[in-house]
Design a protein around this motif. Sequence first.
Motif, short mmCIF file in Angstrom:
data_model
loop_
_atom_site.label_atom_id
_atom_site.label_comp_id
_atom_site.label_asym_id
_atom_site.label_seq_id
_atom_site.Cartn_x
_atom_site.Cartn_y
_atom_site.Cartn_z
N TYR A 87 0.83 -1.20 0.00
CA TYR A 87 0.00 0.00 0.00
C TYR A 87 0.88 1.26 0.00
CZ TYR A 87 -4.06 -2.93 1.07
OH TYR A 87 -5.06 -3.86 1.02
N MET A 88 1.91 1.24 0.85
CA MET A 88 2.77 2.41 0.95
C MET A 88 3.56 2.63 -0.32
SD MET A 88 2.97 4.56 3.44
CE MET A 88 3.43 6.19 2.87
N PHE A 89 4.01 1.56 -0.96
CA PHE A 89 4.80 1.70 -2.18
C PHE A 89 3.97 2.34 -3.29
CE2 PHE A 89 6.75 0.13 -6.14
CZ PHE A 89 8.05 0.62 -5.95
N LEU A 90 2.68 1.95 -3.35
CA LEU A 90 1.79 2.58 -4.33
C LEU A 90 1.20 3.89 -3.83
CD1 LEU A 90 -0.16 -0.53 -5.71
CD2 LEU A 90 1.83 0.60 -6.69
N ASN A 91 1.42 4.19 -2.51
CA ASN A 91 0.90 5.41 -1.88
C ASN A 91 -0.62 5.48 -1.99
OD1 ASN A 91 1.11 7.81 -0.41
ND2 ASN A 91 1.24 9.07 -2.26
N VAL A 92 -1.26 4.36 -1.61
CA VAL A 92 -2.73 4.31 -1.57
C VAL A 92 -3.14 3.83 -0.19
CG1 VAL A 92 -3.00 3.89 -4.04
CG2 VAL A 92 -2.76 1.94 -2.49
N ILE B 115 13.79 -3.52 -12.39
CA ILE B 115 13.64 -3.97 -11.00
C ILE B 115 12.50 -3.22 -10.31
CG2 ILE B 115 14.76 -4.05 -8.74
CD1 ILE B 115 17.42 -4.50 -10.20
N LEU B 116 12.48 -1.90 -10.47
CA LEU B 116 11.46 -1.10 -9.80
C LEU B 116 10.08 -1.30 -10.45
CD1 LEU B 116 13.64 2.07 -9.32
CD2 LEU B 116 12.74 0.63 -7.49
N PHE B 117 10.08 -1.47 -11.77
CA PHE B 117 8.81 -1.73 -12.44
C PHE B 117 8.23 -3.07 -11.99
CE2 PHE B 117 6.30 -3.36 -16.03
CZ PHE B 117 5.39 -2.33 -16.17
N HIS B 118 9.09 -4.07 -11.82
CA HIS B 118 8.64 -5.39 -11.34
C HIS B 118 8.09 -5.29 -9.92
CE1 HIS B 118 8.53 -9.68 -10.56
NE2 HIS B 118 9.27 -9.48 -9.48
N ARG B 119 8.72 -4.45 -9.08
CA ARG B 119 8.22 -4.29 -7.71
C ARG B 119 6.84 -3.64 -7.70
NH1 ARG B 119 10.91 -0.76 -2.79
NH2 ARG B 119 9.48 -1.49 -1.17
N ALA B 120 6.67 -2.63 -8.55
CA ALA B 120 5.35 -1.99 -8.64
C ALA B 120 4.30 -2.97 -9.16
CB ALA B 120 5.44 -0.77 -9.56
N ARG C 192 18.33 0.43 -0.32
CA ARG C 192 19.10 1.65 -0.57
C ARG C 192 19.48 1.74 -2.04
NH1 ARG C 192 24.32 3.90 2.88
NH2 ARG C 192 24.65 5.76 1.60
N ARG C 193 19.92 0.63 -2.61
CA ARG C 193 20.26 0.64 -4.03
C ARG C 193 19.04 0.95 -4.88
NH1 ARG C 193 23.31 -3.96 -2.40
NH2 ARG C 193 21.63 -5.32 -3.14
N GLU C 194 17.88 0.37 -4.49
CA GLU C 194 16.66 0.65 -5.23
C GLU C 194 16.27 2.12 -5.12
OE1 GLU C 194 13.50 -1.88 -4.06
OE2 GLU C 194 14.40 -3.72 -4.85
N ALA C 195 16.43 2.69 -3.92
CA ALA C 195 16.09 4.11 -3.73
C ALA C 195 16.99 4.99 -4.58
CB ALA C 195 16.22 4.48 -2.25
N GLU C 196 18.28 4.70 -4.61
CA GLU C 196 19.21 5.49 -5.42
C GLU C 196 18.87 5.34 -6.90
OE1 GLU C 196 22.92 3.91 -4.18
OE2 GLU C 196 23.03 5.11 -2.35
N SER C 197 18.55 4.12 -7.32
CA SER C 197 18.16 3.90 -8.71
C SER C 197 16.87 4.64 -9.02
CB SER C 197 17.99 2.40 -8.98
OG SER C 197 19.19 1.70 -8.74
N SER C 198 15.93 4.59 -8.09
CA SER C 198 14.65 5.26 -8.30
C SER C 198 14.83 6.76 -8.46
CB SER C 198 13.72 4.96 -7.12
OG SER C 198 12.48 5.60 -7.28
N ILE C 199 15.66 7.37 -7.63
CA ILE C 199 15.90 8.81 -7.73
C ILE C 199 16.59 9.14 -9.05
CG2 ILE C 199 17.22 10.72 -6.73
CD1 ILE C 199 16.65 9.55 -3.98
N ASN C 200 17.49 8.29 -9.47
CA ASN C 200 18.16 8.50 -10.75
C ASN C 200 17.17 8.46 -11.91
OD1 ASN C 200 20.35 8.80 -12.57
ND2 ASN C 200 20.43 6.57 -12.87
N PRO D 148 8.49 4.99 -2.93
CA PRO D 148 9.53 4.98 -3.97
C PRO D 148 10.57 6.06 -3.70
CG PRO D 148 7.36 4.81 -4.97
CD PRO D 148 7.13 5.11 -3.53
N GLY D 149 11.85 5.67 -3.76
CA GLY D 149 12.93 6.62 -3.50
C GLY D 149 13.30 6.73 -2.05
N PHE D 150 12.59 6.05 -1.16
CA PHE D 150 12.89 6.05 0.27
C PHE D 150 13.53 4.72 0.66
CE2 PHE D 150 10.10 9.54 0.04
CZ PHE D 150 9.97 10.18 1.27
N TYR D 151 14.20 4.73 1.81
CA TYR D 151 14.61 3.49 2.49
C TYR D 151 14.80 3.85 3.96
CZ TYR D 151 19.48 5.17 2.49
OH TYR D 151 20.62 5.90 2.69
N ASP D 152 15.00 2.85 4.79
CA ASP D 152 15.13 3.07 6.23
C ASP D 152 16.60 3.31 6.58
OD1 ASP D 152 15.04 3.12 8.96
OD2 ASP D 152 13.67 1.42 9.15
#
Length: 580
Positions: free
Chosen positions: A19-24, A63-68, A435-443, A537-541
Motif C-alpha cells: 500500500y505504501m509503495f503505491l501510496n494508496v 527492477i522497480l517496475f517489477h516491484r510496482a 538503498r540501491r533501489e532508492a538510489e536507482s529510483s531517484i536516478n 519509492p525513492g525512500f529506504y530506512d
Amino acid sequence: MDEDNAEEGGSLLEEEDYYMFLNVPRTATPEEVTAAYKKLGRLYHPDKHVDPDNPQKKQEAEILFHRAKKAYDVLIDPHRRAIYDSLGVKGLKTEGWELVQRTRTPAEIREEYERIARQNEERQLQQKTNPKGQLTVHLNCTDWFDTYEYDDPDYIDEFRLPEVSGVSLQQSVEAHPTLRDCTTLAGQANTSNGVGTGSFAVTWRRLLGPRGWVESEFSAGSGPTLSLRAFRTLSKHVFGNAGLTLQATDRGIAPVLQSTLAMQLSKSTMGSLVWRAGMASSMTVSITRDTPSMHFVSMLQFGIPHSFAFVAYSHKLKDGKIRVGVRGGTFGIQVEYGAEKKVSQYSTVSATMTVGIPTGVSLKIRVVRASYTFSFPIRLSEEVVPAAIFYGTVIPVLGWLVVKGLIIDPYLAREKLAEKEKQRQANQTRIAQKRREAESSINLMQQTYARICSDEEKKNGLLIIIAVYGVASNIDSFSIPAGSSSSSSGNVSPVAMPAGQNREIPEDCIDVTIPLQCLVQQDSKLYLVEGSKNELPGFYDPCIGEDKKLLIQYKFRGKLHETILEDSEALTIPRQGHRL
C-alpha cells in the motif's frame, strides 16, 4: 542465513508494504490501485529508460517496475489482497493456498492459514517441552518486629537474620505426541522446618475439538491420587467443567467432586459458580470484570471449614498494576495491597502486603521470568504491628528504586541496543537492497522531477524546497535557514540546484526531496497515506529500529511552508497552518 537463524530472525525482518509503495490507503478501491500503478508504471517502465551509453539504467528500471507490478498484482486480486491484509507477505508465501476457495472472507482465510500453519509446524510442536518451574522460599522475620518480655534484666535483644522456614521447588515439562494430545510430567519437592516431602504427577490431555477437552492425572506423594477432568463449551457465552478426584488415605479412598459453570455476562464481565463436594466441601459464587483499565473480582464462598467473602480491585497502568483487596470470614479478616511492574517483555516483579487478624503481617515478593516463577513469602509479624506494616511497605519501594537504577535500567538499555543491532543484522541485506533501489529510483526520477518542477513554477504551485527523512531527534534539531538561497523566494530554481545538494543532511537521515516532488499531483497537492514512509519509492530506512520523522519545507504561491510529521502519519499539503 541457515534455516534456524532465519526462523529466529523472522519476526525481526521488515516486510514490504504494498500500500505504501503505491501510496494508496488500505481502503483503496481497485480503480485507485490501478491509477497508482499506472503512475509508477509511467515513471519506471523500462522502455522509457533506454540509454545506449548507460544500459544499467534500463535494468534498474526493470527492477522497480517489477516491484510496482508485484504490489499491483496482489492488491488488485481480492483473494490475494485478503490474504495479505490478514497475514502479510508470509501468508502469500505459505504453501497450501491452492486448495483454498477464492471466495472466502478475510476471517475464513485467517482460519485456513492457521490450519495450514499447524500442519507445517506439527513436527516442531512435537519437539517442544515447554518447561515451567517455580521456586518458593518461605522466610520468617517475626523476631524483627514482635516484642517479648523477659524476666532477665541483662537480656540483650540481638539482631537476627531471616530464618528460612521452608522451600518448595516445582518443575514440569510437556510432550506433544500429536496436535490433539499433550502429556505433562511434573514434580515437586518441599521442605518445612527440617521435614522434607515430595510428589510427582503425570497428566494427559486430549482436545476433543474447538469446544472441549478431557484430562486425566495420576500423582503420588502423600498418597496415590487419580483425577479425571473435562471441559465443554455449552453455548456462545456459557462453558463448564467437571472433575472427579480419588485419593488414597489411611481411612480408604476419599473422593472429591468439583464442577464449574461459567457465563459471560457482558463483553468484559464473567460470572461463575463452583461446587465442591468431599473433603472441604464448598459452594463459591464469583463475578469478574476485566477491562483495559481495571480488573475487579468479587467472591462469596460457603463451605467447611471456612466461609468468606472476598473483593479485589486492580488498576492497570502502562507497564503494571496496583491492587487492593479485602477478605473476611470465619478465619478472620485480611487486607491486601500491592503493585506489579513489567520489567521487560518476559519479566515482571510484584510485591503484596497482607495485614490480617489474627494472621498478622506478611509480605510476598514474586519475580516471573518467562515460564519460571520465584516467590518469597516473608512472615513479618504474628500480630498487627505498625512498624511491620510501615517497613513492609516502604522497604520494597526503596529496594525497587535502587535495583531499577543500578541493575534493571542499565540491563534494559543494553538489551535495547542489542535488539536494535540484531534487527539491523537481520535486515542488513534487505536494507542494502532497498538503498540501491532508492538510489536507482531517484536516478530514474530526474526527468520527471525536472518536468514537475517546471510545471509547478509556471503556475506558482507546490515546490518541495527540501525534504529530510530519518532519526526523529536529528530531524527535530535540523534547522533550515529561512534566508538560504534554496528557501528564498529569489531566482534559484530547484531544477537548476536540487534542494539537498548544498545542504548537510543530518546523520542517519536521507534527502527525499526528489521522490516527494515526483508525488505532487497535477492539482498542486501532495498526499501521503498512513504508514511507514520508508516504503515509498525513492525512500529506504536509514536508521532501522529508531523512531523516524519526515521534515518537508516547501513553497506554495511563493510563500515558504514547513512541516514535520511522524513516520506513520498521513499528510496532505499545502496547508495554511504550515506557512512560516
